[in-house]
Structure formats: C-alpha cells, structure tokens
Design an enzyme around this catalytic site. Structure first.
Site, PDB file in Angstrom:
ATOM      1  N   HIS A 354       0.850  -1.186   0.000  1.00  0.00           N
ATOM      2  CA  HIS A 354       0.000   0.000   0.000  1.00  0.00           C
ATOM      3  C   HIS A 354       0.890   1.241   0.000  1.00  0.00           C
ATOM      4  O   HIS A 354       1.830   1.334   0.796  1.00  0.00           O
ATOM      5  CB  HIS A 354      -0.889   0.025   1.247  1.00  0.00           C
ATOM      6  N   TYR A 554       4.163   0.338   4.463  1.00  0.00           N
ATOM      7  CA  TYR A 554       4.845  -0.804   5.099  1.00  0.00           C
ATOM      8  C   TYR A 554       4.008  -2.079   5.090  1.00  0.00           C
ATOM      9  O   TYR A 554       4.105  -2.883   6.022  1.00  0.00           O
ATOM     10  CB  TYR A 554       5.264  -0.455   6.536  1.00  0.00           C
ATOM     11  N   HIS A 555       3.234  -2.291   4.034  1.00  0.00           N
ATOM     12  CA  HIS A 555       2.350  -3.456   3.976  1.00  0.00           C
ATOM     13  C   HIS A 555       2.806  -4.444   2.902  1.00  0.00           C
ATOM     14  O   HIS A 555       2.019  -4.920   2.101  1.00  0.00           O
ATOM     15  CB  HIS A 555       0.907  -3.008   3.706  1.00  0.00           C
ATOM     16  N   TYR A 556       4.076  -4.772   2.896  1.00  0.00           N
ATOM     17  CA  TYR A 556       4.643  -5.676   1.905  1.00  0.00           C
ATOM     18  C   TYR A 556       4.022  -7.066   2.065  1.00  0.00           C
ATOM     19  O   TYR A 556       3.926  -7.590   3.175  1.00  0.00           O
ATOM     20  CB  TYR A 556       6.163  -5.754   2.055  1.00  0.00           C
TER      21      TYR A 556
END
Length: 637
Positions: A354, A554-556
């Site tokens: 995201h 930070y939504h890897y």
C-alpha cells in the site's frame, strides 16, 4: 532508588545511542521516569528467556518471531506433546519500543532490517537515490514492534475474493472467528458487539487513550462530507472512526508481548534470538524439509524438524529463504549457482504494497496539533510514566481512520478503494528523524517544508487499497547476508495513478470542509519541487507529485502466494503447504493472493491463528489415526 534510577538511565542512554537517538537527551530521561514508576518492567525475568542449549531435533521449527510466528509458537505449544523452537534473527524489544510516540525512532536501528528498494523512475523520486526505505522488524515481535499499531482487519470482499481464487476455507465467514480468537477488545461500545468482536484473547485492542482537539473535528468533517461514523472492523467499512490500536494501558501491545510472553514458562517452548536462518535443509531425493541451518554467535548451527519447518519470516525474508534453499524460479536460481529443488516461478513475484501520498498537509493557527516539542518535555514524560496517558501514547498522531470510494469504485458496494489515515501532526514538525526515516532528500525537504517547520498542522495520508501494480524480489547473490533486490514497481499500472490522484483530491476536500475551516485550516499549497513546470492542481500536476512523494505504508505482502495447484504462480496450497516440498509450510503476509483493503498487521495475526489450526488438524488427525492402527494391531493379537 536514586542509585537504581541512575543505573537505569545509564543503560537506557546506551540503548538510545544504539538506536541512533543519543543526542536527544530527553529520551533516556523519559524512559528513566517510566521505569522509576513501573520498576517491574526493567526486570529481565519479564522477558522470555533465550534457550542456551538447543535440542538437536524439535517437532516444529518456526522461522521468524513476527506477528504470525509469535501466534504460531503460542498455539502449537498448547499441545504439551509437541516441542517447538522459534528462531528469530533479532533480539528483544526495548522500553523505547513500548512508548507509542517513539515508534519512528526505531527505524534504522538494530531492530530494523533496513531494506531499501532498487532505484526506479515510476515513484519515490523525492527520496535519496530514488530508493524507498522499507523498514522491517528485526526483533522478537517483528514489525508489530515498529508499526503504528493500527488494528484494521480488511473488507469482507477481500477474503471472499481469496476463496474465489481457489482457496476454500479462506472466505470472510471462515476467517472472522480467527480474528475474534486473538482479540481482547477493551472498548466497551465495541466489545458488546459479539458478532464482530470478542474479549479475553491475547491481543489487546484499544481506542486511543489520548486525542488532540482535532480528533472530534476530523469526525465532524467526515460527517459533513456525508460519511457515516462506523466500526471499521464491523459490518460496514465505508466511513470514518477513531483508530483502534494494538495497545495495552497506553503501551504498545506487540505480537511478542501478546503471544510469546504468556508462554515463556512452557517447557515445550524454546527460543533462540540473534539467530539468522540461512537455508532450509531439504532432502533432494524425497523433497522433504528436515531442518534449518542458521548462524548464532558467529557460528553455523543446524537443527532438525521431526514434523515441519514453518516459515514466518515475512514477505521479504520468506521468498529470500525459499530461493536460497532451491525453491524458486529455475533460471534465476541456476544463474546464481543454487541447486534447484523445486521450480516455483511464483516465489518472489506478485509483490504488493500500500502506498500513500505523504504530503496533504494543512496548517492551523491554534496550538492544537501534536508537535515534537510537545513530546520532548518532562511533563509529557512524567504524565506517561505515572498515568500511562498523554501525548506519548499517541501513535504518530493518528487519531481518525476512514474508508471511502473514489469514482473508480462501485459507490454502493462497500468496498472502498482509498483509506485516509488522519494525523494531528506532520512531517514538518517532527524533526529530521522522520525526514530521514522516510528517506527524503534534504533539497526536497528544505524546499517544500522549510518555511513551515514546527508549525501547527495536520496531515491526511490517502492510501490506495487495492493496487494493480506488481513488484518482485530477486536474490542479489547466494550469500544469505546479502539483502535481496526489491523492485516495488509502484504506479506502473495507470489505474493506480488514477485512484490515488482521486484520493488526494478527496483529502484536500476533507481539509477544506467547514469543520476544518473553523480551525483556520489551509492547505500548504506551495508548488511541489520538480513539478513546478505543470499547471497546479491539474491531473498532470497531481500525478507528478505522487510520483515524487510516494510513501510506503509498510504493507509488503503476496510474494509466496496461496492458490490452487492449477495456478502456476501459486507457491503454497490453501493449507499453506509449499508445493513440491513435504514438511514445509509458510504462514505470514507472503501467502496473501492479494493485499487486504486495510493495514496488514491484524490480517497477518489472523493468518497465524488459522495456519496454526491447519497444522493441528493435519497432525492431530495423523496421530489419532496412528493410535487407532496400534490399538487395532493389539486387538488382533
């Protein structure tokens, strides 16, 4: 007690220097005050003990003690007949990480893997070397120790879509019980809704214990725009609400605190920290995983798994480990001289994240926003230490979260495509540390923010929820300590540009509502560096700006995706077993087929819960069947 406090201060000053914040003298003073009033927290016995002498073999070896791995070791050790080892590359949390407002000081510390993406022209142009910083938790608790603690589950349709891809058992009605299983909802008005919430679980969920006066005004602005005030983890996602946090009495409730600390005395649980796993041991003839190799204290060690190796290393480290172990795209592995165990073309592919535009900043005249100097004072420190309240319980100033559809989404479908994270602070008044954590160049920061440094402001981060752009991860070499090569490919699909651009426009409209105007809010409309050649506020101008300040949230995820055998890019099956290799399972964010329409910590904890049950179902079923066979054999004689 004075001598004890002095000792604590000395230790914490050293920790502060280690974290790169030694020049900020208020931090060790602040944490000394916290430990003075909460002295039990400094007791090393409060942390789970590292197992000095490991067994040669365990029933289960879990790699990675992050949000999923912490859940897995908790649930598997519920069976006293199974012994479980958790290998974590980092160490314990510190008291700095317990304080919500200090989370941005943890980035670029020893608790962070310090990943950076490869330079690309599609996005992150305002970052140094055109490379995005990708923090990841290298600590027991993983990224739940570094994150902003937002507890957001995602949309019903996300999980129903997973199921429609050929993953039975992963629809919304199937996963909702696992969200509830973890939860200890401390907000009374939410806890009473037992269809969507529960109490008594390991993971504490609270609304903010501190809000500025901007919080109620944000909700009024949302209503003025025609949106409902909702429970974003309930029946309806479209709308706005106060944030729900993984927080306990004003302190961070990390996955380690929630799930690992309670099991520290279980005799069948062993923990090894500072243990960097370098490869999975796989029998080439049988294609069965039988253990792992790892480095601890500078020495290469091996441990065996009787039943399964479970990878919970996250969306970057899990595909890296799979490829280092010979599971991945054949040509890539052969080019690096890695023997191919299983040709799995999907490993490292399908990378999703995201992103938000990080720059919808509004100035206000009143002293009502959260600023760095409001945190860096002894009054805030003492308030936090004594009452666990005040501005230091704020998580990056986030107070309100909202979900809304742009013109590219179905307006009646309750599947919004933009999330607003509304913060009562801004990059302009949080000092150089936040600028450096994001990776902005000095020229960009000084040009755009120099004139408003330390001014009262609030920020709206419009985040795209279902990006169509896909990145990938490759190995740099076959050496485990080399960071993998990360290609984000942000905004390479034009649909993502369109949706995010509409999100920016909606964010500006939010800040210009009557509710915000009454506070004197005005958009910081200075022409954007490197976009001054374009007419301001045109679609072309906004596209230029979002390609400049492209901010990861930070939504890897999605790099070892779950799917049916008929999907050639699927890495794991719906029971999370790795295709082509026996005794190996993946349980973390990498198994998502598509990223959820939400912040991802809550879904990853759910994956840990459901994955643990899948393991139990498999092995308890086998053991029960084996016992029946033994009984039948005795009966025959």
């Amino acid at each position: 007690m004075t001598n004890a406090l002095a000792t604590v201060r000395a230790v914490l000053q050293a920790n502060a220097i280690e974290l790169g914040i030694g020049k900020l003298s208020f931090i060790p003073i602040l944490i000394s005050a916290i430990t003075y009033f909460n002295y039990h927290l400094i007791d090393p016995e409060n942390q789970p003990r590292v197992t000095k002498k490991l067994l040669k073999e365990y029933d289960f070896v879990v790699v990675g003690g992050g949000s999923a791995g912490s859940v897995v070791v908790n649930r598997l050790t519920e069976n006293p007949e199974w012994n479980v080892l958790l290998l974590e590359a980092g160490g314990h949390e510190t008291w700095v990480s317990d304080v919500p407002a200090l989370s941005f000081f943890l980035q670029d510390s020893k608790m962070d893997w310090k990943y950076r993406t490869q330079p690309q022209d599609s996005a992150c142009q305002a970052m140094k070397d055109k490379r995005c910083r990708w923090p990841r938790g290298k600590v027991l608790g993983g990224s739940s120790v570094l994150n902003s603690m937002l507890y957001v589950r995602g949309n019903r349709r996300d999980f129903d879509q997973w199921e429609s891809f050929g993953n039975p058992g992963w629809g919304y009605d199937d996963v909702l019980p696992y969200f509830k299983k973890s939860q200890d909802q401390r907000n009374p008005y939410l806890a009473q809704n037992t269809k969507y919430h529960s109490t008594g679980g390991y993971l504490t969920i609270q609304n903010p214990t501190y809000n500025t006066s901007l919080g109620p005004a944000f909700l009024q602005a949302a209503e003025e725009m025609g949106y409902d005030i909702v429970d974003i983890n309930g029946e309806q996602q479209t709308g706005f609400a106060y944030c729900q946090f993984t927080m306990r009495n004003g302190t961070r409730c990390s996955a380690a605190k929630a799930f690992v600390h309670p099991i520290k005395f279980r005799k069948n649980f062993h923990l090894s920290l500072w243990s960097h796993v370098t490869r999975i041991l796989i029998d080439q003839s049988t294609k069965k995983a039988y253990g792992v190799e790892f480095i601890r204290n500078g020495r290469v060690k091996t441990v065996f798994a009787k039943k399964e190796v479970i990878l919970s290393a996250g969306a970057i480290n899990t595909p890296q480990l799979l490829m280092l172990s010979g599971i991945g795209p054949r040509k890539h592995l052969e080019d690096l001289g890695i023997p191919v165990v299983q040709d799995s073309p999907g490993v490292g592919q399908n990378l999703q994240d995201h992103i938000a535009f990080g720059n919808v900043v509004f100035l206000v005249d009143e002293e009502i926003s959260l600023k760095f100097n409001g945190l860096a004072n002894i009054n805030a420190g003492l308030r936090y230490a004594i009452t666990q309240d005040g501005p230091l319980t704020s998580s990056n100033g986030f107070e309100i979260i909202g979900f809304l559809p742009t013109k590219y989404a179905n307006q009646t479908d309750d599947w919004p495509d933009i999330e607003f994270m509304v913060s009562s602070t801004g990059i302009n008044n949080m000092g150089d540390k936040m600028k450096n954590d994001i990776g902005l160049t000095d020229d960009f920061y000084n040009n755009y923010y120099g004139s408003i440094t330390n001014r009262n402001s609030f920020t709206i981060f419009p985040m795209i929820l279902r990006p169509k752009s896909r990145g990938y991860i490759k190995l740099k070499s076959k050496h485990p300590r080399d960071h993998p090569l990360i290609y984000h490919n942000y905004l390479t699909n034009p649909d993502d540009v369109n949706v995010l651009r509409e999100g920016v426009k909606a964010a500006i409209a939010f800040g210009e509502t009557g509710s915000m105007k009454r506070l004197g809010a005005r958009f910081h409309s200075k022409p954007f560096p490197n976009c001054k050649h374009l007419p301001m506020f045109t679609d072309e101008y906004w596209e230029c700006t979002i390609r400049q300040f492209t901010m990861t949230i930070y939504h890897y995820s999605c790099t070892s995706k779950m799917g049916p055998r008929s999907d050639p890019m699927a890495v794991v099956d719906p029971s999370l077993k790795v295709y082509g290799v026996e005794g190996l399972r993946v349980i973390d964010a990498s198994i998502m087929p598509t990223v959820t329409s939400s912040n991802t910590n809550a879904p990853v904890i759910m994956i840990g819960e459901k994955g643990s049950d899948l393991i139990k179902k498999d092995w308890l079923g086998r053991e029960k069947s084996s016992n029946k066979t033994i009984v039948a054999s005795f009966d025959e004689h």
